[in-house]
Design an enzyme around this catalytic site. Structure first.
Site, short mmCIF file in Angstrom:
data_model
loop_
_atom_site.label_atom_id
_atom_site.label_comp_id
_atom_site.label_asym_id
_atom_site.label_seq_id
_atom_site.Cartn_x
_atom_site.Cartn_y
_atom_site.Cartn_z
N ALA A 64 0.86 -1.18 0.00
CA ALA A 64 0.00 0.00 0.00
C ALA A 64 0.90 1.23 0.00
O ALA A 64 2.04 1.18 0.49
CB ALA A 64 -0.90 -0.02 1.23
N GLY A 109 0.61 -5.02 1.06
CA GLY A 109 -0.56 -5.11 0.20
C GLY A 109 -0.27 -5.87 -1.09
O GLY A 109 -1.19 -6.45 -1.69
N GLU A 112 -0.54 -9.43 -0.27
CA GLU A 112 -1.96 -9.66 -0.02
C GLU A 112 -2.74 -9.74 -1.33
O GLU A 112 -3.66 -10.57 -1.47
CB GLU A 112 -2.50 -8.55 0.89
CG GLU A 112 -1.94 -8.67 2.31
CD GLU A 112 -2.18 -7.46 3.17
OE1 GLU A 112 -1.98 -6.32 2.69
OE2 GLU A 112 -2.57 -7.62 4.35
N GLU A 132 4.77 -4.81 7.34
CA GLU A 132 4.01 -3.71 7.96
C GLU A 132 4.56 -3.32 9.33
O GLU A 132 4.53 -2.14 9.70
CB GLU A 132 2.52 -4.09 8.09
CG GLU A 132 1.76 -4.07 6.77
CD GLU A 132 1.81 -5.40 6.03
OE1 GLU A 132 2.64 -6.27 6.37
OE2 GLU A 132 1.02 -5.55 5.08
N1 CAA Z 1 4.60 3.17 -0.92
C1 CAA Z 1 5.01 4.30 -1.53
N2 CAA Z 1 6.16 4.41 -2.22
C2 CAA Z 1 6.92 3.31 -2.31
C3 CAA Z 1 6.57 2.09 -1.70
C4 CAA Z 1 5.33 2.05 -0.98
N3 CAA Z 1 4.89 0.92 -0.40
N4 CAA Z 1 7.55 1.20 -1.94
C5 CAA Z 1 8.47 1.83 -2.68
N5 CAA Z 1 8.11 3.11 -2.91
C6 CAA Z 1 8.82 4.14 -3.67
C7 CAA Z 1 10.03 4.66 -2.89
O1 CAA Z 1 9.62 5.64 -1.95
C8 CAA Z 1 10.87 5.21 -4.02
O2 CAA Z 1 10.33 6.47 -4.40
P1 CAA Z 1 11.32 7.72 -4.68
O3 CAA Z 1 12.10 7.30 -5.88
O4 CAA Z 1 10.36 8.84 -4.94
O5 CAA Z 1 12.16 7.88 -3.46
C9 CAA Z 1 10.60 4.24 -5.17
O6 CAA Z 1 9.38 3.56 -4.85
C10 CAA Z 1 11.69 3.18 -5.33
O7 CAA Z 1 11.86 2.55 -4.08
P2 CAA Z 1 13.29 2.41 -3.36
O8 CAA Z 1 14.20 3.49 -3.78
O9 CAA Z 1 13.04 2.23 -1.91
O10 CAA Z 1 13.79 1.03 -4.03
P3 CAA Z 1 14.77 -0.04 -3.40
O11 CAA Z 1 15.08 -0.99 -4.51
O12 CAA Z 1 15.90 0.59 -2.69
O13 CAA Z 1 13.89 -0.82 -2.30
C11 CAA Z 1 11.91 -1.92 -1.45
C12 CAA Z 1 12.78 -1.57 -2.69
C13 CAA Z 1 12.67 -2.88 -0.56
C14 CAA Z 1 10.65 -2.60 -1.97
C15 CAA Z 1 11.58 -0.62 -0.68
O14 CAA Z 1 11.08 0.34 -1.60
C16 CAA Z 1 10.58 -0.82 0.40
O15 CAA Z 1 10.90 -1.32 1.47
N6 CAA Z 1 9.30 -0.37 0.17
C17 CAA Z 1 8.27 -0.40 1.15
C18 CAA Z 1 7.71 -1.80 1.29
C19 CAA Z 1 6.63 -1.84 2.36
O16 CAA Z 1 6.85 -1.51 3.50
N7 CAA Z 1 5.41 -2.30 1.98
C20 CAA Z 1 4.32 -2.42 2.88
C21 CAA Z 1 3.50 -1.18 2.89
S1 CAA Z 1 2.27 -1.21 4.15
C22 CAA Z 1 1.01 -2.11 3.54
O17 CAA Z 1 1.05 -2.63 2.44
C23 CAA Z 1 -0.17 -2.19 4.45
C24 CAA Z 1 -1.22 -3.14 4.05
O18 CAA Z 1 -1.18 -4.31 4.35
C25 CAA Z 1 -2.40 -2.68 3.37
#
Ligand code: CAA
Length: 257
Positions: A64, A109, A112, A132
């Site tokens: 998400a 998400g 999921e 999360e």
């Molecule tokens: N939401 C918003 N933006 C996201 C995102 C997310 N879940 N995941 C990645 N992005 C964005 C980053 O912010 C980045 O944007 P910018 O270029 O503007 O900075 C872009 O995507 C590329 O990401 P990274 O530079 O971080 O890429 P990376 O290769 O270094 O890392 C990753 C990849 C490990 C997937 C890392 O991006 C990450 O940890 N993302 C978050 C994953 C996460 O926590 N997901 C769970 C969200 S909560 C949820 O989903 C709740 C639910 O159950 C409903």
């Protein structure tokens, strides 16, 4: 550029999450668009299989959208969670077989969304996780319910409590995915499976989905009663006579749908 792209060819619809710059993170617009698209596709008799995948080289869906969620109130979070959950119920209730083609990160998400599909195939570079807790929240689109049902409570607890990712081979080992394909030929291989399913008796495929979905939520005796009803109703459909006649006449069946 649309946040979601849909293509239909040879009875297979492909939905592509298309926000590669944010690793296809799910914001409100994407979820609303997906919900509408899934419900529209469910009405289409010319679609047998729905494949869901992510645009770009890196991600299926990285979760998400954290930018969107950061400022949500509890009430807004509840509505956001319900919309995500409704998207997955729309897939589970669709008469088509749904396939998640996980081409990269499937986190939060994203994991999921994959679990809301009937089948999950992983590219060898896919990564799965429910991270999360790193953000101070819990899963919100059904992960705490579907993950233990798919892989058992022990592995699900470990994934959800540690927030750690697993790779495609580990996902295969614990039964989260049906198969792992090489990255270079990934979507082609998934499409081969989709075409195989689309070539089978449509009524039998629809009933197989419903009997497994409804039976899994109940006990064995009730589940077998559900199976018996669907099995019997196959014999009220022309596909049964056609499928069996084709076998006996050594020819390919011509399904009615
Ligand atoms: N939401 C918003 N933006 C996201 C995102 C997310 N879940 N995941 C990645 N992005 C964005 C980053 O912010 C980045 O944007 P910018 O270029 O503007 O900075 C872009 O995507 C590329 O990401 P990274 O530079 O971080 O890429 P990376 O290769 O270094 O890392 C990753 C990849 C490990 C997937 C890392 O991006 C990450 O940890 N993302 C978050 C994953 C996460 O926590 N997901 C769970 C969200 S909560 C949820 O989903 C709740 C639910 O159950 C409903």
């Amino acid at each position: 550029m649309a946040v979601l792209e849909t293509k239909i060819s040879e009875r297979i619809a492909t939905i592509i999450f298309n926000r590669p710059d944010s690793l296809n993170a799910l914001n409100l617009e994407t979820l609303e668009f997906f919900h509408t698209t899934a419900k529209e596709l469910a009405e289409r008799k010319d679609v047998s299989v729905i494949v869901v995948t992510g645009a770009g080289e890196k991600a299926f869906i990285a979760g998400a959208d954290i930018k969107h969620m950061q400022s949500l109130s509890p009430l807004q979070a509840s509505r956001f969670g319900k919309l995500g959950q409704d998207c997955l119920f729309a897939l589970e209730n669709a008469p088509q077989i749904t396939i998640a083609a996980v081409n990269g990160f499937a986190l939060g998400g994203g994991c999921e969304f994959a679990m809301g599909c009937d089948l999950i195939y992983a590219s060898e570079k896919a990564k799965f996780g429910q991270p999360e807790v790193n953000l101070g929240i819990t899963p919100g689109f059904g992960g705490s319910q579907r993950l233990p049902r798919l892989v058992g409570p022990m592995k699900a607890r470990e994934m959800i409590y540690t927030g750690e990712m697993i790779d495609a081979q580990e996902a295969l080992r614990i039964g989260l995915v049906a198969r792992v394909f090489p990255a270079a030929e990934f979507l082609g291989k998934v499409m081969e499976v989709a075409k195989t399913i689309a070539s089978k008796g449509p009524e039998a495929i629809r009933r197989s989905k419903v009997m497994m979905r409804d039976g899994l939520g109940t006990d064995l005796v009730r589940g077998c009663a559900i199976e018996r009803d669907h099995f019997a109703l196959c014999f009220a459909h022309p596909d049964q006579k056609e499928g069996m006649s084709a076998f006996l006449e050594k020819r390919k069946p011509n399904w009615r749908d």
